[in-house]
Design a protein around this motif. Structure first.
Motif, short mmCIF file in Angstrom:
data_model
loop_
_atom_site.label_atom_id
_atom_site.label_comp_id
_atom_site.label_asym_id
_atom_site.label_seq_id
_atom_site.Cartn_x
_atom_site.Cartn_y
_atom_site.Cartn_z
N LEU A 1 -27.61 -32.52 -21.44
CA LEU A 1 -27.29 -31.40 -21.89
C LEU A 1 -27.47 -30.50 -20.00
O LEU A 1 -27.47 -31.06 -19.24
CB LEU A 1 -28.47 -30.37 -22.10
N VAL B 1 -24.33 -32.00 -24.61
CA VAL B 1 -23.66 -30.45 -24.19
C VAL B 1 -24.22 -29.40 -23.30
O VAL B 1 -24.15 -30.05 -22.21
CB VAL B 1 -25.25 -30.39 -24.71
N TYR C 1 -25.49 -24.54 -31.44
CA TYR C 1 -27.12 -25.45 -32.12
C TYR C 1 -27.58 -25.05 -32.83
O TYR C 1 -27.95 -26.53 -33.71
CB TYR C 1 -27.64 -24.15 -30.86
#
Length: 528
Positions: free
Chosen positions: A11, A103, A153
């Motif tokens: 992420l 992400v 998400y």
């Protein structure tokens, strides 16, 4: 196998909306988290276990964060084909662990562009590592799930919960397509900006990018699919406006509202109130007034039949007086820089009427691009940023226009700039009284405008059309004197046109013979 389990996620986000909830949901599903810089700190501060990417790669972030993810342990983990013997061997030899979920959302270059940041700030907002990772993960979407915006998400977590911690091929493919489109739009914004800075007007490659603003029920016609996208330009108008009420905008609503708001932007709100009424992308009434209500009444009088079901654009904050008048007839959209509370309440009584507030007016002098598709390509040109108020008009007839005629001539030419060619606009006392648009012959436009003026006069109970004593504007030169003859017959007393025809002398002589004043602008306003 279409389902791929997610055991490890990387992420790295600039937009941290929903980040902690998403990271916590991943952790609860047994996913190991790897992260960078500020993202890693935010996750750790939330009490979640996270590995910093520096510990993964064995290299610290360096060069002010410009180098942190450009490493084989990152890209190998994203690009490795699972089950391929050669790839698996390389991973084992170099201690590369697979990354199953990426992400990333990119440095906010578009936001820097919108706030008109300085050059060095713009450059530092160009992401390098992010697009590289996104493209690698997207290429390998058979095995890797890639997410480029917080809106997805929920879909990822829902799939993982439904499929034992895995995602389906359908979701991965959809997200990969979005990811490639995101990096393309991002690079398009950068390329367009840098080409402008470099003074490159015809770059060898022209990229276009946008972000979905709204899916539309259909296009110009019900059998056509359509959507509305915002570009990085953020020019005040429909794309920046907030819709306060009313039905969802249609393709034609957006197109017509843009036409109306671009035209009303020609009128300085500090100087005068102005109103534009548009139907099918052409103005059917435009006027200035001491108030918006007065401007609207004058604009409506030009063509009350066409105004039914039209778009109303205003150059000042919508007030109650103007709102009461506008809602008296069926109107599709009202757009203005703002609207006061009383006006909002009045419009609210018409639940289907769309009310948009754009915050500001489009600058008619601002540089920009105009784009039109053709078979196999597209045409690009600079926006028509010529403004008649900046032009020194040349009087070419024996008689010069009076002060009132000159004011009306400038007004009429502002309007003609936004009328589909061939365009003829009659104006009087700061209001259009006849508009002829989109004809193959300029003389036909002149005749149609005069006829519509006659129809409006008859509807208002007047003894003669308002073209008597009006001025007339032509978006391009009169190629023959017959177009001018039609304007003379309609009762025009003064003419504004670009000039430049081989028959200018003939046209000027005809104006002199009729006692007309004529001025040349030296600039043409074709709009097809």
């Amino acid at each position: 196998m279409s389902e791929r389990p997610i055991a490890r996620a990387l992420l790295s986000v600039s937009d941290k909306t929903g980040l902690i909830d998403f990271a916590r949901a991943l952790s609860d599903l047994g996913v190991a988290l790897v992260s960078t810089g500020g993202t890693a700190k935010a996750i750790a501060d939330a009490g979640l276990e996270v590995q910093d990417v520096s510990d993964l790669t064995g290299f610290p972030e360096m060069m002010d964060g410009r180098v942190k993810t450009l490493h084989p342990k990152v890209h190998g983990g994203l690009l490795a084909i699972r089950g391929d013997a050669g790839h698996e061997a390389s991973m084992a030899d170099h201690a590369i662990a697979p990354i199953d979920l990426l992400v990333v959302n990119l440095y906010p270059f578009e936001a820097a562009l919108a706030r008109k940041a300085e050059f060095d700030d713009m450059v530092e907002n160009i992401d390098v590592g992010g697009p590289a990772m996104i493209r690698g993960a997207s290429k390998n979407h058979a095995f890797v799930t890639v997410v480029v915006e917080p809106a997805d998400y929920g879909a990822v977590i829902s799939e993982m919960e439904a499929h034992g911690g895995a995602t389906t091929a359908a979701l991965r493919r959809r997200l990969a397509a979005k990811a490639f489109s995101r990096t393309a739009a991002y690079d398009a914004a950068i390329g367009t900006w840098l080409s402008g800075v470099a003074g490159e007007t015809t770059p060898a490659f022209r990229a276009l990018g946008g972000t979905l603003a709204q899916g539309l029920r259909y296009g110009e016609n019900p059998h056509q699919q359509a959507a509305f996208y915002r570009s990085a330009e953020l020019r005040p108008g429909v794309a920046t406006a907030t819709q306060l009420q009313g039905k969802e905008l249609s393709y034609n609503n957006i197109n017509d509202t843009d036409a109306a708001y671009e035209l009303v932007g020609e009128f300085d709100p500090k100087r005068t109130a102005a109103c534009v009424i548009v139907k099918h992308a052409n103005p059917c009434g435009v006027a200035e007034g001491a108030s918006l209500a007065e401007a609207y009444e004058k604009a409506l009088a030009c063509d009350p039949v066409s105004a039914f079901g039209g778009i109303v654009a205003l150059n000042r904050r919508l007030d109650a007086e103007a709102a009461r008048k506008i809602v008296e007839i069926f109107t599709e959209v009202i757009i203005a820089p703002d609207a006061d509370e009383d006006a909002r309440a009045i419009v609210a009584a018409k639940k289907n009427l769309r009310l948009l507030v754009a915050g500001d007016l489009p600058d008619p002098r601002a540089k920009g691009l105009s784009i039109k598709t053709v078979a196999g390509g597209f045409l690009v040109q600079s926006r028509d940023d010529a403004v008649v108020d900046d032009r020194e008009l040349t009087v070419v007839t024996k008689r010069a226009p009076t002060e009132q005629e000159l004011a009306d001539l400038r007004f009429a030419f502002r309007v003609a700039k936004h009328v589909k060619s061939n365009a003829i606009v009659y104006a009087r006392n700061g209001a259009t009284v006849g508009v002829g648009a989109g004809q193959m012959s300029r003389v036909d436009s002149a005749r149609i405008a005069a006829r519509k003026a006659g129809d409006a006069a008859e509807a208002a109970g007047l003894s003669e059309p308002l073209t008597r004593g009006s001025v007339v504007a032509s978006d391009a030169f009169f190629p023959f004197a017959d177009g001018l003859d039609a304007a003379i017959e309609a009762g025009a007393t003064a003419v504004i046109q670009p000039g430049g025809s081989m028959r200018d002398d003939e046209v000027i002589a005809r104006a002199d013979a009729a006692g007309l004043a004529m001025v040349f602008t030296g600039v043409r306003h074709f709009r097809h």
